[in-house]
Design an enzyme around this catalytic site. Structure first.
Site, PDB file in Angstrom:
ATOM      1  N   HIS A  71      -6.253 -19.711  -2.015  1.00 44.73           N
ATOM      2  CA  HIS A  71      -7.589 -20.290  -1.993  1.00 44.73           C
ATOM      3  C   HIS A  71      -7.803 -21.228  -3.178  1.00 44.73           C
ATOM      4  CE1 HIS A  71      -9.224 -18.296   1.439  1.00 44.73           C
ATOM      5  NE2 HIS A  71      -9.000 -17.087   0.975  1.00 44.73           N
ATOM      6  N   CYS A  86      15.614 -13.601  17.143  1.00 41.43           N
ATOM      7  CA  CYS A  86      14.468 -14.518  17.127  1.00 41.43           C
ATOM      8  C   CYS A  86      14.406 -15.320  15.828  1.00 41.43           C
ATOM      9  CB  CYS A  86      13.174 -13.746  17.291  1.00 41.43           C
ATOM     10  SG  CYS A  86      13.113 -12.709  18.755  1.00 41.43           S
TER      11      CYS A  86
HETATM   12  C1  FAD Z   1      -8.719  -9.323   5.743  1.00 43.13           C
HETATM   13  C2  FAD Z   1      -8.372  -9.845   4.377  1.00 43.13           C
HETATM   14  C3  FAD Z   1      -8.025 -11.184   4.204  1.00 43.13           C
HETATM   15  C4  FAD Z   1      -7.718 -11.676   2.934  1.00 43.13           C
HETATM   16  N1  FAD Z   1      -7.303 -12.966   2.810  1.00 43.13           N
HETATM   17  C5  FAD Z   1      -6.991 -13.439   1.579  1.00 43.13           C
HETATM   18  C6  FAD Z   1      -6.517 -14.764   1.422  1.00 43.13           C
HETATM   19  O1  FAD Z   1      -6.332 -15.486   2.395  1.00 43.13           O
HETATM   20  N2  FAD Z   1      -6.279 -15.229   0.160  1.00 43.13           N
HETATM   21  C7  FAD Z   1      -6.453 -14.428  -0.929  1.00 43.13           C
HETATM   22  O2  FAD Z   1      -6.248 -14.930  -2.034  1.00 43.13           O
HETATM   23  N3  FAD Z   1      -6.843 -13.152  -0.792  1.00 43.13           N
HETATM   24  C8  FAD Z   1      -7.086 -12.638   0.429  1.00 43.13           C
HETATM   25  N4  FAD Z   1      -7.482 -11.338   0.576  1.00 43.13           N
HETATM   26  C9  FAD Z   1      -7.529 -10.498  -0.608  1.00 43.13           C
HETATM   27  C10 FAD Z   1      -6.185  -9.957  -1.025  1.00 43.13           C
HETATM   28  O3  FAD Z   1      -5.400  -9.624   0.088  1.00 43.13           O
HETATM   29  C11 FAD Z   1      -6.396  -8.730  -1.894  1.00 43.13           C
HETATM   30  O4  FAD Z   1      -7.275  -9.056  -2.898  1.00 43.13           O
HETATM   31  C12 FAD Z   1      -5.132  -8.241  -2.545  1.00 43.13           C
HETATM   32  O5  FAD Z   1      -4.091  -8.083  -1.603  1.00 43.13           O
HETATM   33  C13 FAD Z   1      -5.417  -6.935  -3.259  1.00 43.13           C
HETATM   34  O6  FAD Z   1      -4.237  -6.456  -3.823  1.00 43.13           O
HETATM   35  P1  FAD Z   1      -4.198  -5.077  -4.560  1.00 43.13           P
HETATM   36  O7  FAD Z   1      -2.897  -5.017  -5.227  1.00 43.13           O
HETATM   37  O8  FAD Z   1      -5.418  -4.916  -5.361  1.00 43.13           O
HETATM   38  O9  FAD Z   1      -4.331  -3.979  -3.410  1.00 43.13           O
HETATM   39  P2  FAD Z   1      -3.200  -3.322  -2.470  1.00 43.13           P
HETATM   40  O10 FAD Z   1      -2.287  -4.338  -1.943  1.00 43.13           O
HETATM   41  O11 FAD Z   1      -3.916  -2.474  -1.482  1.00 43.13           O
HETATM   42  O12 FAD Z   1      -2.408  -2.424  -3.459  1.00 43.13           O
HETATM   43  C14 FAD Z   1      -2.862  -1.195  -3.901  1.00 43.13           C
HETATM   44  C15 FAD Z   1      -1.712  -0.232  -3.878  1.00 43.13           C
HETATM   45  O13 FAD Z   1      -2.075   0.971  -4.515  1.00 43.13           O
HETATM   46  C16 FAD Z   1      -1.418   2.027  -3.884  1.00 43.13           C
HETATM   47  N5  FAD Z   1      -2.086   3.279  -4.220  1.00 43.13           N
HETATM   48  C17 FAD Z   1      -3.250   3.749  -3.754  1.00 43.13           C
HETATM   49  N6  FAD Z   1      -3.521   4.944  -4.278  1.00 43.13           N
HETATM   50  C18 FAD Z   1      -2.500   5.246  -5.100  1.00 43.13           C
HETATM   51  C19 FAD Z   1      -2.207   6.358  -5.946  1.00 43.13           C
HETATM   52  N7  FAD Z   1      -3.028   7.392  -6.030  1.00 43.13           N
HETATM   53  N8  FAD Z   1      -1.053   6.353  -6.638  1.00 43.13           N
HETATM   54  C20 FAD Z   1      -0.197   5.306  -6.548  1.00 43.13           C
HETATM   55  N9  FAD Z   1      -0.439   4.230  -5.777  1.00 43.13           N
HETATM   56  C21 FAD Z   1      -1.589   4.199  -5.071  1.00 43.13           C
HETATM   57  C22 FAD Z   1      -1.501   1.655  -2.442  1.00 43.13           C
HETATM   58  O14 FAD Z   1      -0.485   2.320  -1.689  1.00 43.13           O
HETATM   59  C23 FAD Z   1      -1.288   0.149  -2.488  1.00 43.13           C
HETATM   60  O15 FAD Z   1       0.057  -0.219  -2.311  1.00 43.13           O
HETATM   61  C24 FAD Z   1      -7.776 -10.825   1.835  1.00 43.13           C
HETATM   62  C25 FAD Z   1      -8.083  -9.479   2.024  1.00 43.13           C
HETATM   63  C26 FAD Z   1      -8.365  -8.982   3.277  1.00 43.13           C
HETATM   64  C27 FAD Z   1      -8.647  -7.535   3.476  1.00 43.13           C
END
Ligand code: FAD
Ligand code: FAD
Lengths: 414, 489
Positions: free
Chosen positions: B56, B415
């Site tokens: 973005h 594929c």
């Molecule tokens: C529908 C949608 C569309 C989006 N589109 C975009 C986009 O186009 N561009 C953009 O920039 N952003 C986008 N986002 C936002 C982006 O995807 C997220 O902000 C980002 O992936 C968040 O990453 P994270 O590492 O915080 O979370 P996550 O990827 O969920 O990582 C958190 C991790 O913590 C682990 N975890 C949980 N509890 C525990 C525990 N107790 N102990 C150890 N591990 C644990 C989980 O297993 C997980 O792997 C979108 C989000 C959504 C939902």
């Protein structure tokens, strides 16, 4: 890449169609025939089909899939045909240059003519858009067949089968043999899409219910499938609210249709039919790309391997003649599918051709049927044939002996 | 207790999504003992696999908010980072289209907000320009953002962690943190793989960051899960989309509206919807939303009505605003806990978190840096060895590869044209993620039109060759087993 290896006829795919095509080409006098198969062994789908029911037309007896393949393979290895297994064709151009990859090397191959015999692939969950979760335990029937029959793996304990295609029916029986509880086969259409004898021998003989006009509307379970929700459908095939029931199971097999595997054909610019999913061909089985022929499941889905082989022999022979310089005038006569007919193939004829046989499939089950091949302009009947019953699952044939110079229509009348 | 279980690290990162992985990689520049603990059997199993994959530009959040600031800063870093790590990405530009004249003012609002927040190059364009940029799109007016792009989000996540690992960080999978204990100036994180002590903790557990914070006695957050469903087309669907096309953000949609986005391979993604869900792990698809996605995307691009789909998926947004409340905007939380100094919470990291992750990581390093002296490693290697896919190689390169190692000559995926050599390399990843989905995300096996019909039996064979018994083969770890032993046969 300096050198390009040259051949007269290259056949892509070593199933019942491709094996026959290589033989057909050789018997028609082609000098250099190369047969390329991406699996480690020849035989195509037949290798997974350990049940009997092959060869009735070609060998006049029923044998198992692997036995059927074995007979064709024996004939192929006796001929000076160059066979390569574990060799996948990755690309085909309109001027018949192939890109081939195998453990022996990556290379370019040039052919005077090519026979497409790549078979088909299975429709998937994504294509039919089944809602729900995405757990383990969802298999297409063909890959389940591979895992069970070739790798001896137990894919589940309680299975539901969606779709009544032949592979699904055969897997219902196979899984039952292995002690897996098959809870039922669900088919969205009002009739089974697999062969009648498979419905009888694979389901009825084992008391496995076949539910018509019903489908899976949801998959549940986070890690592994835990249940599926099934529902009845209305005449527009939309699920009817209130008819849902939950069936506990850990496995969902999909037997929801086969799609001719025409990725390579597309790359070569071959025109495809939206109805068969395969190439549009003339009476020599040549596609819209000169020198590229098609046969077997990649051309249209066959329920009987023998027909795929017969098509293979014919395509191989024509490919050999093309490689030797024979040219047939382009197809200008068009054959269309009339009432109750899903498709008729070939779709084109060279004007003046005679003795052409059509394969056709009906669009719905019919009784006491008269099949007609008529001239579009003159209404002249070129051929007629009577059948007691015709099913969409069965490929049928009809032949026209006369010379044809006008567009034709194939139709069925009850 | 075993030695390794009592080893103290300087920083423990909880959660191996894109945010945790970016933090780990950023901190691996310094002389720190680092450990990442991930609950699932692979990285990027959470939100970081279920999103639009859009880089973005930063005009969707109010200028000055943390969302806007980390987005713009992340935009400035992510292309270079993706290049260093060899992650597939492309700067495509993006269009936000107004179908009617009266929506033009909404585009101007977006542009003004973006200009204020320092988003580069925004422009309002007319119908002719829309056609030129994206012949498939419809619209009277559009906001054109030239620096928006697309990236493979899971490959980015994996690459960030792999780079950190190369620089000495440890990554443990299937290590959910179940209890936190604070004693002796250290956080003790209990997992099934042992208890780990750390001086600093970064809580980047995505949707579960509120729960993880609670383990440490911090009860400050409430996350509202909002599901977004997607449909994805075959890459051969007959349509070629140049760039993401978004509608004017609907006022009542907690997301950005259903948009159409190209993937790097040429598929088209439709979505996401935005629905509150009860269960944070409920990423099921529904027929109702599938229908709506097609209808709404069809308004932006009527041609889409003819295409067929190969797959559906969903991602869940960790929103910080109550769906029934009046507040529409909840900002990212990136803060050290006042209650538990040394514990950093990253909460509510929804969109644009993928883009913002590198900037959030720098903020986290900054927080640690204000309290202690971070010494840069002299031998920090910012790059990860670039892997070329067989499918992307030319004839000469392919010939060379296969003659060097016959595994490059064995096709596993028909594929996406993936070879055995690539599958084996994926299975030998440093984190020992050896699930079917781990192979899929690293190689694209199973992402094509046959959806694994062809490659599944082959990968099952290779997994066994690599020492995973058939009974232990899973789709994504846990109870997602594929088989129940062998048949008598
Ligand atoms: C529908 C949608 C569309 C989006 N589109 C975009 C986009 O186009 N561009 C953009 O920039 N952003 C986008 N986002 C936002 C982006 O995807 C997220 O902000 C980002 O992936 C968040 O990453 P994270 O590492 O915080 O979370 P996550 O990827 O969920 O990582 C958190 C991790 O913590 C682990 N975890 C949980 N509890 C525990 C525990 N107790 N102990 C150890 N591990 C644990 C989980 O297993 C997980 O792997 C979108 C989000 C959504 C939902
Ligand atoms: C489960 C099942 C049960 C059946 N039961 C019966 C029965 O009882 N009796 C009966 O008569 N018929 C039966 N049939 C039908 C019959 O088996 C098929 O019609 C027949 O196998 C089709 O032959 P084919 O050569 O066109 O395709 P296939 O057998 O699919 O062969 C195609 C071959 O091409 C290869 N190939 C594809 N792409 C490439 C490429 N790019 N490079 C190299 N090689 C490639 C494939 O690996 C494959 O080996 C059954 C079919 C199935 C699926």
């Amino acid at each position: 890449m300096e050198t390009i290896e040259a051949h007269d006829v290259v056949v892509i795919g070593g199933g019942p169609a491709g094996l026959a095509a290589a033989l057909g080409a050789r018997r028609a006098g082609a000098g250099g025939v190369l047969l390329l198969e991406r699996e480690r062994t020849l035989g195509g789908i037949l290798n997974q089909c350990v049940h009997d029911g092959f060869g009735l037309f070609l060998y006049k007896e029923t044998i198992s899939g692997p036995e059927y393949a074995e007979r064709l393979i024996e004939d192929v290895v006796r001929e000076p045909i160059k066979v390569e297994t574990g060799a996948m064709v990755l690309d085909l151009t309109a001027d018949r240059v192939l890109r081939v990859n195998s453990r022996a090397g990556y290379r370019l191959v040039k052919a005077k003519s090519v026979v497409l015999a790549m078979g088909c692939r299975e429709r998937t969950r994504g294509m039919i858009e089944i809602p729900g979760t995405r757990p383990a335990g969802i298999f297409t029937a063909g890959s389940a067949q591979n895992l069970v029959n070739l790798q001896n793996l137990r894919i589940g304990n309680q299975a539901v089968i969606l779709g009544s295609g032949d592979i699904g029916l055969i897997m219902a029986r196979r899984l039952t043999f292995e002690g897996v509880a098959v809870k039922g086969v669900f088919e969205i259409l009002p009739w089974a899409s697999g062969l009648e004898r498979n419905v009888r021998q694979c389901l009825m003989d084992f008391g496995i219910p076949l539910e018509l006009r019903s489908t899976v509307v949801e998959i549940r379970g986070r890690d592994r499938v835990e249940s599926v929700v099934v529902a009845k459908v209305d005449d527009r095939l939309a699920p009817v609210a209130g008819t849902e029931s939950v069936i506990p199971c850990d496995t969902l097999l999909l037997s929801v249709g086969l799609i001719p595997e025409n990725e390579l054909s597309k790359r070569a610019g071959v025109e495809l039919s939206p109805i068969t999913g395969g190439a549009v061909v003339d009476q020599t089985l040549m596609t819209s790309a000169p020198g590229i022929f098609s046969c077997g499941n990649v051309l249209h889905i066959h329920d009987v391997a023998d027909w795929a082989s017969f098509e293979g022999f014919a395509a191989g022979e024509r490919a050999a003649r093309y490689a030797a310089g024979e040219r047939v005038a382009g197809g200008t006569v068009r054959i269309s599918a009339g009432p109750n007919v899903k498709y008729a193939l070939p779709q084109f004829l060279t004007s003046g051709a005679a003795g052409v046989e059509w394969s056709f499939r009906v669009a719905r089950p019919l009784r006491n049927v008269q099949v007609l091949v008529k001239g579009k302009a003159t209404e002249k009947v070129y051929s007629r044939k009577k059948f007691g019953r015709l099913l969409p699952s069965e490929l049928q044939k009809i032949k026209v002996r006369q010379t044809v110079k006008e567009d034709l229509e194939v139709s069925c009348h009850e | 207790m075993a030695d390794k279980k009592s080893a103290v690290c300087d920083v423990a990162v909880i959660g191996g999504g894109v945010v945790g992985s970016a933090v780990l990689r950023e901190l691996s520049r310094y002389e720190l003992r680092l450990l990442l603990l991930e609950r699932d059997a692979d990285l990027a199993e959470g939100i970081s696999k279920g999103n639009s994959g859009v880089i973005h530009a930063g005009f969707n959040a109010p200028a000055g908010s943390l969302k806007a600031r980390t987005n713009v800063a992340g935009l400035g870093m992510i292309y270079g980072l993706a290049w260093e790590l060899g992650v597939p990405h492309r700067k495509t530009g993006k269009l936000v289209v107004a179908l009617a004249d009266e929506d033009r003012s909404r585009l101007e609002e977006l542009k003004a907000e973006g200009d204020k927040g320092g988003v580069p190059g925004l422009e309002i364009v007319d119908e002719t320009a829309i056609r030129r940029l994206e012949p498939l799109a419809r619209g009277r007016w559009a906001l054109y953002s030239p620096h928006t792009g697309i990236i493979s989000p899971y490959e980015f996540t994996i690459a960030l962690s792999e780079c950190a690992w190369q620089n000495g960080a440890r990554v443990l999978l299937e290590a959910p943190v179940g209890a936190v204990d604070f004693r002796g100036g250290l956080f003790h994180l209990a997992t099934p793989k042992g208890t780990f002590a750390a001086r600093w903790v970064v809580n980047s557990a995505g949707l579960f960051s509120e729960d993880v914070a609670r383990l440490a006695g911090i009860d400050d957050f409430r996350v509202f899960p909002f599901r977004g469903e997607y449909l994805i087309t075959d890459k051969d669907c007959g349509l070629r989309l140049n760039l993401p096309v978004y509608p004017v953000p609907p006022r009542d949609d907690p997301g950005l509206g259903i948009h159409i986005t190209p993937t790097l391979e040429g598929n088209i993604i439709l979505g996401p919807s935005a629905e509150p869900v009860e269960d944070k792990r409920d990423d099921a698809s529904t027929s109702e939303v599938m229908g709506r996605l097609k209808a709404e995307a069809g308004r932006l691009m009527p041609e889409l009505s003819r295409v067929s789909f190969i797959h559906s998926y969903a991602g869940i947004r960790p929103k910080l605003v109550d769906p029934s409340g009046r507040d529409r905007f909840g900002d990212f939380i990136v803060e050290e806990s006042a209650l538990r100094p040394g514990w950093i919470n990253l909460v509510g990291i929804e969109s644009p978190g993928l883009t913002a992750a590198p900037a959030i990581a720098v903020m986290v390093a900054g927080m640690i840096g204000t309290k202690e002296d971070l010494r840069p490693k002299p031998d920090f290697d910012p790059e990860r060895p670039h892997r070329r896919r067989f499918a992307a190689m030319d004839d000469d390169e392919r010939t060379g590869r296969v003659s060097g190692d016959a595994d490059w000559g064995e096709m596993v995926c028909r594929c996406e044209h993936v070879t055995r050599a690539e599958v084996v390399a994926a299975l030998r990843n440093p984190f020992r993620a050896r699930t079917m989905d781990a192979v899929k995300r690293r190689t694209r096996c199973g992402m094509g039109r046959c959806q694994g019909g062809f490659c599944t039996p082959r990968i099952v064979e290779i997994l066994q060759d690599e020492g995973v018994p058939a009974d232990r083969i899973t789709k994504r770890g846990g109870g997602s087993r594929l088989f129940y032993g062998r048949l008598k046969g």
